[in-house]
Scaffold this active site. Sequence first.
Site, PDB file in Angstrom:
ATOM      1  N   ASP A  35       0.799  -1.265   0.174  1.00 45.25           N
ATOM      2  CA  ASP A  35      -0.015  -0.019  -0.023  1.00 45.25           C
ATOM      3  C   ASP A  35       0.727   1.063   0.033  1.00 45.25           C
ATOM      4  O   ASP A  35       1.986   1.273   0.534  1.00 45.25           O
ATOM      5  CB  ASP A  35      -0.874   0.266   1.103  1.00 45.25           C
ATOM      6  CG  ASP A  35      -2.049   0.958   1.031  1.00 45.25           C
ATOM      7  OD1 ASP A  35      -3.144   0.530   1.007  1.00 45.25           O
ATOM      8  OD2 ASP A  35      -1.956   1.988   1.146  1.00 45.25           O
ATOM      9  N   ILE A  36       0.554   2.198  -0.632  1.00 45.38           N
ATOM     10  CA  ILE A  36       1.014   3.455  -0.752  1.00 45.38           C
ATOM     11  C   ILE A  36       1.308   4.110   0.414  1.00 45.38           C
ATOM     12  O   ILE A  36       2.100   5.071   0.421  1.00 45.38           O
ATOM     13  CB  ILE A  36       0.725   4.382  -2.144  1.00 45.38           C
ATOM     14  CG1 ILE A  36       1.892   5.366  -2.460  1.00 45.38           C
ATOM     15  CG2 ILE A  36      -0.424   5.059  -1.712  1.00 45.38           C
ATOM     16  CD1 ILE A  36       1.567   5.931  -3.899  1.00 45.38           C
ATOM     17  N   ASN A  92     -12.905  -3.425   2.758  1.00 48.51           N
ATOM     18  CA  ASN A  92     -13.648  -2.256   2.795  1.00 48.51           C
ATOM     19  C   ASN A  92     -14.853  -2.258   1.716  1.00 48.51           C
ATOM     20  O   ASN A  92     -14.182  -2.421   0.585  1.00 48.51           O
ATOM     21  CB  ASN A  92     -12.811  -0.853   2.689  1.00 48.51           C
ATOM     22  CG  ASN A  92     -12.090  -0.879   4.089  1.00 48.51           C
ATOM     23  OD1 ASN A  92     -12.454  -1.308   5.077  1.00 48.51           O
ATOM     24  ND2 ASN A  92     -10.834  -0.050   3.963  1.00 48.51           N
ATOM     25  N   GLY A  98     -15.058   3.159   4.195  1.00 50.50           N
ATOM     26  CA  GLY A  98     -13.720   3.538   3.602  1.00 50.50           C
ATOM     27  C   GLY A  98     -13.251   3.148   2.245  1.00 50.50           C
ATOM     28  O   GLY A  98     -12.088   3.461   2.077  1.00 50.50           O
ATOM     29  N   GLN A  99     -13.978   2.504   1.729  1.00 49.38           N
ATOM     30  CA  GLN A  99     -13.597   2.039   0.392  1.00 49.38           C
ATOM     31  C   GLN A  99     -13.274   3.308  -0.657  1.00 49.38           C
ATOM     32  O   GLN A  99     -14.405   4.066  -0.999  1.00 49.38           O
ATOM     33  CB  GLN A  99     -14.499   1.277  -0.451  1.00 49.38           C
ATOM     34  CG  GLN A  99     -13.981   0.412  -1.422  1.00 49.38           C
ATOM     35  CD  GLN A  99     -14.860  -0.606  -2.165  1.00 49.38           C
ATOM     36  OE1 GLN A  99     -15.819  -0.751  -1.943  1.00 49.38           O
ATOM     37  NE2 GLN A  99     -14.274  -1.374  -3.483  1.00 49.38           N
ATOM     38  N   HIS A 105     -10.306  -5.400  -3.426  1.00 50.67           N
ATOM     39  CA  HIS A 105      -8.928  -5.743  -2.799  1.00 50.67           C
ATOM     40  C   HIS A 105      -8.756  -6.013  -1.575  1.00 50.67           C
ATOM     41  O   HIS A 105      -9.836  -5.599  -0.649  1.00 50.67           O
ATOM     42  CB  HIS A 105      -8.083  -4.348  -3.107  1.00 50.67           C
ATOM     43  CG  HIS A 105      -8.683  -3.088  -2.437  1.00 50.67           C
ATOM     44  ND1 HIS A 105      -9.607  -2.243  -3.002  1.00 50.67           N
ATOM     45  CD2 HIS A 105      -8.502  -2.384  -1.234  1.00 50.67           C
ATOM     46  CE1 HIS A 105     -10.118  -1.307  -2.553  1.00 50.67           C
ATOM     47  NE2 HIS A 105      -9.226  -1.279  -1.377  1.00 50.67           N
TER      48      HIS A 105
END
Length: 119
Positions: A35-36, A92, A98-99, A105
């Site tokens: 994750d970034i 999510n 929160g998606q 994913h």
Amino acid sequence: MTGEPQADCLFCKIVSGDIPATVVRETDTTVAFRDISPQAPTHVLVIPKAHYPDAGSLAAAEPQIAADVLREAAAVAAGDKVDGTGYRIIFNTGSGAGQTVFHAHAHVLGGRGLNWPPG
Ligand code: AMP
Ligand code: ZN
């Protein structure tokens, strides 16, 4: 819903290589990348290469690929050696939960204490 790539989808662009990612595992049907904006020492996203907007629609259309995502999530946890201390797999679903990216994913989070219930 056919699973075809969507031109405006960030994760379809990671699948195609148009946007770079730190890939940790890849199979015929899935990609796992860091994750970034990591929320834990291990924070990896596992996605199906096929485009479905969320986990439920993926499972309804392609149950084997949904299983592939779960198996790969466990393999990521083992690869990062967080399986012994525990990890969490999160999907999510919907903006209220929160998606923000509407390509299914799994978040794999581990390497720190994880509160229950999550916020
Ligand atoms: P969600 O909010 O559940 O839809 O998760 C989307 C996740 O994608 C967030 O945790 C973001 O930090 C992450 N993300 C967004 N853009 C990128 C990117 N280019 N590479 C890796 N992770 C990303
Ligand atoms: Zn997509």
